[in-house]
Design a protein around this motif. Structure first.
Motif, PDB file in Angstrom:
ATOM      1  N   UNK A 108       0.832  -1.211   0.000  1.00 17.95           N
ATOM      2  CA  UNK A 108       0.000   0.000   0.000  1.00 17.95           C
ATOM      3  C   UNK A 108       0.863   1.256   0.000  1.00 17.95           C
ATOM      4  N   UNK A 109       1.915   1.254   0.799  1.00 23.30           N
ATOM      5  CA  UNK A 109       2.804   2.423   0.853  1.00 23.30           C
ATOM      6  C   UNK A 109       3.536   2.600  -0.474  1.00 23.30           C
ATOM      7  N   UNK A 110       4.029   1.517  -1.046  1.00 15.97           N
ATOM      8  CA  UNK A 110       4.721   1.614  -2.334  1.00 15.97           C
ATOM      9  C   UNK A 110       3.773   2.043  -3.447  1.00 15.97           C
ATOM     10  N   UNK A 111       2.554   1.516  -3.435  1.00 18.08           N
ATOM     11  CA  UNK A 111       1.561   1.955  -4.423  1.00 18.08           C
ATOM     12  C   UNK A 111       1.319   3.452  -4.300  1.00 18.08           C
ATOM     13  N   UNK A 112       1.145   3.928  -3.080  1.00 25.46           N
ATOM     14  CA  UNK A 112       0.878   5.361  -2.873  1.00 25.46           C
ATOM     15  C   UNK A 112       2.067   6.207  -3.332  1.00 25.46           C
ATOM     16  N   UNK A 113       3.270   5.812  -2.952  1.00 23.85           N
ATOM     17  CA  UNK A 113       4.464   6.582  -3.306  1.00 23.85           C
ATOM     18  C   UNK A 113       4.659   6.655  -4.817  1.00 23.85           C
ATOM     19  N   UNK A 114       4.636   5.509  -5.469  1.00 22.70           N
ATOM     20  CA  UNK A 114       4.908   5.506  -6.908  1.00 22.70           C
ATOM     21  C   UNK A 114       3.725   6.027  -7.719  1.00 22.70           C
ATOM     22  N   UNK A 115       2.509   5.885  -7.220  1.00 21.79           N
ATOM     23  CA  UNK A 115       1.370   6.503  -7.908  1.00 21.79           C
ATOM     24  C   UNK A 115       1.475   8.023  -7.834  1.00 21.79           C
ATOM     25  N   UNK A 116       1.954   8.524  -6.704  1.00 26.62           N
ATOM     26  CA  UNK A 116       2.170   9.968  -6.571  1.00 26.62           C
ATOM     27  C   UNK A 116       3.226  10.441  -7.568  1.00 26.62           C
ATOM     28  N   UNK A 117       4.327   9.696  -7.655  1.00 23.29           N
ATOM     29  CA  UNK A 117       5.386  10.065  -8.595  1.00 23.29           C
ATOM     30  C   UNK A 117       4.903   9.926 -10.049  1.00 23.29           C
ATOM     31  N   UNK A 118       4.089   8.930 -10.330  1.00 24.82           N
ATOM     32  CA  UNK A 118       3.553   8.777 -11.686  1.00 24.82           C
ATOM     33  C   UNK A 118       2.595   9.919 -12.013  1.00 24.82           C
ATOM     34  N   UNK A 119       1.884  10.394 -11.011  1.00 24.17           N
ATOM     35  CA  UNK A 119       0.980  11.531 -11.224  1.00 24.17           C
ATOM     36  C   UNK A 119       1.768  12.789 -11.566  1.00 24.17           C
ATOM     37  N   UNK A 120       3.043  12.821 -11.200  1.00 23.13           N
ATOM     38  CA  UNK A 120       3.909  13.940 -11.562  1.00 23.13           C
ATOM     39  C   UNK A 120       4.513  13.752 -12.949  1.00 23.13           C
ATOM     40  N   UNK A 121       4.273  12.589 -13.580  1.00 23.70           N
ATOM     41  CA  UNK A 121       4.779  12.349 -14.923  1.00 23.70           C
ATOM     42  C   UNK A 121       6.071  11.562 -14.972  1.00 23.70           C
ATOM     43  N   UNK A 125       8.292   5.626 -12.437  1.00 24.06           N
ATOM     44  CA  UNK A 125       7.304   5.272 -11.412  1.00 24.06           C
ATOM     45  C   UNK A 125       6.208   4.402 -12.020  1.00 24.06           C
ATOM     46  N   UNK A 126       5.842   4.715 -13.256  1.00 23.70           N
ATOM     47  CA  UNK A 126       4.836   3.892 -13.947  1.00 23.70           C
ATOM     48  C   UNK A 126       5.383   2.484 -14.150  1.00 23.70           C
ATOM     49  N   UNK A 127       6.661   2.382 -14.455  1.00 19.61           N
ATOM     50  CA  UNK A 127       7.278   1.072 -14.649  1.00 19.61           C
ATOM     51  C   UNK A 127       7.309   0.284 -13.342  1.00 19.61           C
ATOM     52  N   UNK A 128       7.645   0.952 -12.252  1.00 19.26           N
ATOM     53  CA  UNK A 128       7.671   0.277 -10.943  1.00 19.26           C
ATOM     54  C   UNK A 128       6.271  -0.200 -10.565  1.00 19.26           C
ATOM     55  N   UNK A 129       5.263   0.607 -10.838  1.00 12.68           N
ATOM     56  CA  UNK A 129       3.881   0.195 -10.552  1.00 12.68           C
ATOM     57  C   UNK A 129       3.487  -1.007 -11.404  1.00 12.68           C
ATOM     58  N   UNK A 130       3.967  -1.051 -12.632  1.00 13.21           N
ATOM     59  CA  UNK A 130       3.687  -2.202 -13.499  1.00 13.21           C
ATOM     60  C   UNK A 130       4.295  -3.469 -12.910  1.00 13.21           C
ATOM     61  N   UNK A 131       5.536  -3.378 -12.445  1.00 16.11           N
ATOM     62  CA  UNK A 131       6.197  -4.533 -11.838  1.00 16.11           C
ATOM     63  C   UNK A 131       5.455  -4.943 -10.553  1.00 16.11           C
ATOM     64  N   UNK A 132       5.028  -3.964  -9.756  1.00 11.96           N
ATOM     65  CA  UNK A 132       4.269  -4.264  -8.540  1.00 11.96           C
ATOM     66  C   UNK A 132       2.954  -4.954  -8.846  1.00 11.96           C
ATOM     67  N   UNK A 133       2.288  -4.516  -9.906  1.00  9.46           N
ATOM     68  CA  UNK A 133       1.022  -5.135 -10.290  1.00  9.46           C
ATOM     69  C   UNK A 133       1.234  -6.577 -10.744  1.00  9.46           C
ATOM     70  N   UNK A 134       2.289  -6.811 -11.523  1.00  7.62           N
ATOM     71  CA  UNK A 134       2.591  -8.173 -11.967  1.00  7.62           C
ATOM     72  C   UNK A 134       2.914  -9.053 -10.762  1.00  7.62           C
ATOM     73  N   UNK A 135       3.681  -8.522  -9.817  1.00  2.00           N
ATOM     74  CA  UNK A 135       4.021  -9.282  -8.616  1.00  2.00           C
ATOM     75  C   UNK A 135       2.762  -9.620  -7.812  1.00  2.00           C
ATOM     76  N   UNK A 136       1.840  -8.660  -7.687  1.00  2.00           N
ATOM     77  CA  UNK A 136       0.594  -8.903  -6.959  1.00  2.00           C
ATOM     78  C   UNK A 136      -0.219 -10.009  -7.626  1.00  2.00           C
ATOM     79  N   UNK A 137      -0.294  -9.988  -8.951  1.00  2.00           N
ATOM     80  CA  UNK A 137      -1.030 -11.028  -9.675  1.00  2.00           C
ATOM     81  C   UNK A 137      -0.346 -12.381  -9.506  1.00  2.00           C
ATOM     82  N   UNK A 138       0.976 -12.402  -9.554  1.00  2.00           N
ATOM     83  CA  UNK A 138       1.697 -13.666  -9.364  1.00  2.00           C
ATOM     84  C   UNK A 138       1.491 -14.229  -7.966  1.00  2.00           C
TER      85      UNK A 138
END
Length: 183
Positions: A108-121, A125-138
């Motif tokens: 949750x903390x990593x999602x919030x941090x990197x989503x905030x950074x992705x919101x800045x463009x 951060x978008x790549x890290x969120x993609x890896x986190x999403x894949x890890x969550x699905x796995x």
């Protein structure tokens, strides 16, 4: 530097693959025009983290019933030569649930941090969120398969929607690909 490049906004520089101008001490940061899909994605990442943590809290609340269910399964399907110690099973369940809770809070903390950074463009951060999403699905498919944890399923669905919103063609200019030049 040309006169037009000096008068560009951060959004115009971002579209050309350039970083925004640095903010010097005493200056206020310029407002970034965040595309609506990216803004929605940010809140979906936050909601996914909250749902993930809420699911682990629900499991902690139901810890005793979970322990009793495991002991019942052990009694129905005994393993020869391995008696079930209720205190050992309760300790193992307690440890597992607290570890899962720690993992959920970390996600949750990593999602919030990197989503905030992705919101800045920030493209990385978008790549890290993609890896986190894949890890969550796995984790859901490989480790927790068969367990119908509604919270985990809802969180995964929210993450998938948030990720799709971040890769829409309409927001590709918001995450510029910076070219690399070798010396």
């Amino acid at each position: 530097m040309s006169d037009t490049a000096a008068n560009e906004t951060d959004d115009e520089r971002r579209k050309r693959g350039r970083a925004p101008d640095p903010i010097l001490p005493g200056q206020t940061s310029p407002k970034i025009t965040v595309p609506k899909p990216v803004a929605i994605s940010f809140w979906l990442w936050i909601l996914a983290g909250v749902v993930l943590v809420a699911g682990q809290i629900a499991l902690l609340v139901l810890k005793e019933e979970l322990t009793q269910g495991i002991l019942k399964q052990i009694k129905e399907n005994p393993v020869p030569g391995q008696p079930a110690d209720p205190a050992l099973v309760a300790s193992g369940v307690n440890t597992l649930l607290w570890m899962l809770f720690g993992g959920a809070v970390t996600f949750a903390v990593l999602f919030a941090l990197f989503a905030y950074k992705a919101r800045e463009g920030t493209r990385s951060a978008r790549t890290v969120l993609t890896v986190g999403a894949v890890f969550l699905v796995l984790v859901e498919l490989l480790i927790l398969r068969g367990s119908l944890n509604v919270f985990l399923l809802v969180s995964t669905l929210l993450v998938a929607i948030a990720l799709i919103l971040m890769y829409l063609p309409s927001v590709s200019d918001f995450f510029p690909k910076v070219g690399r030049k070798l010396p």
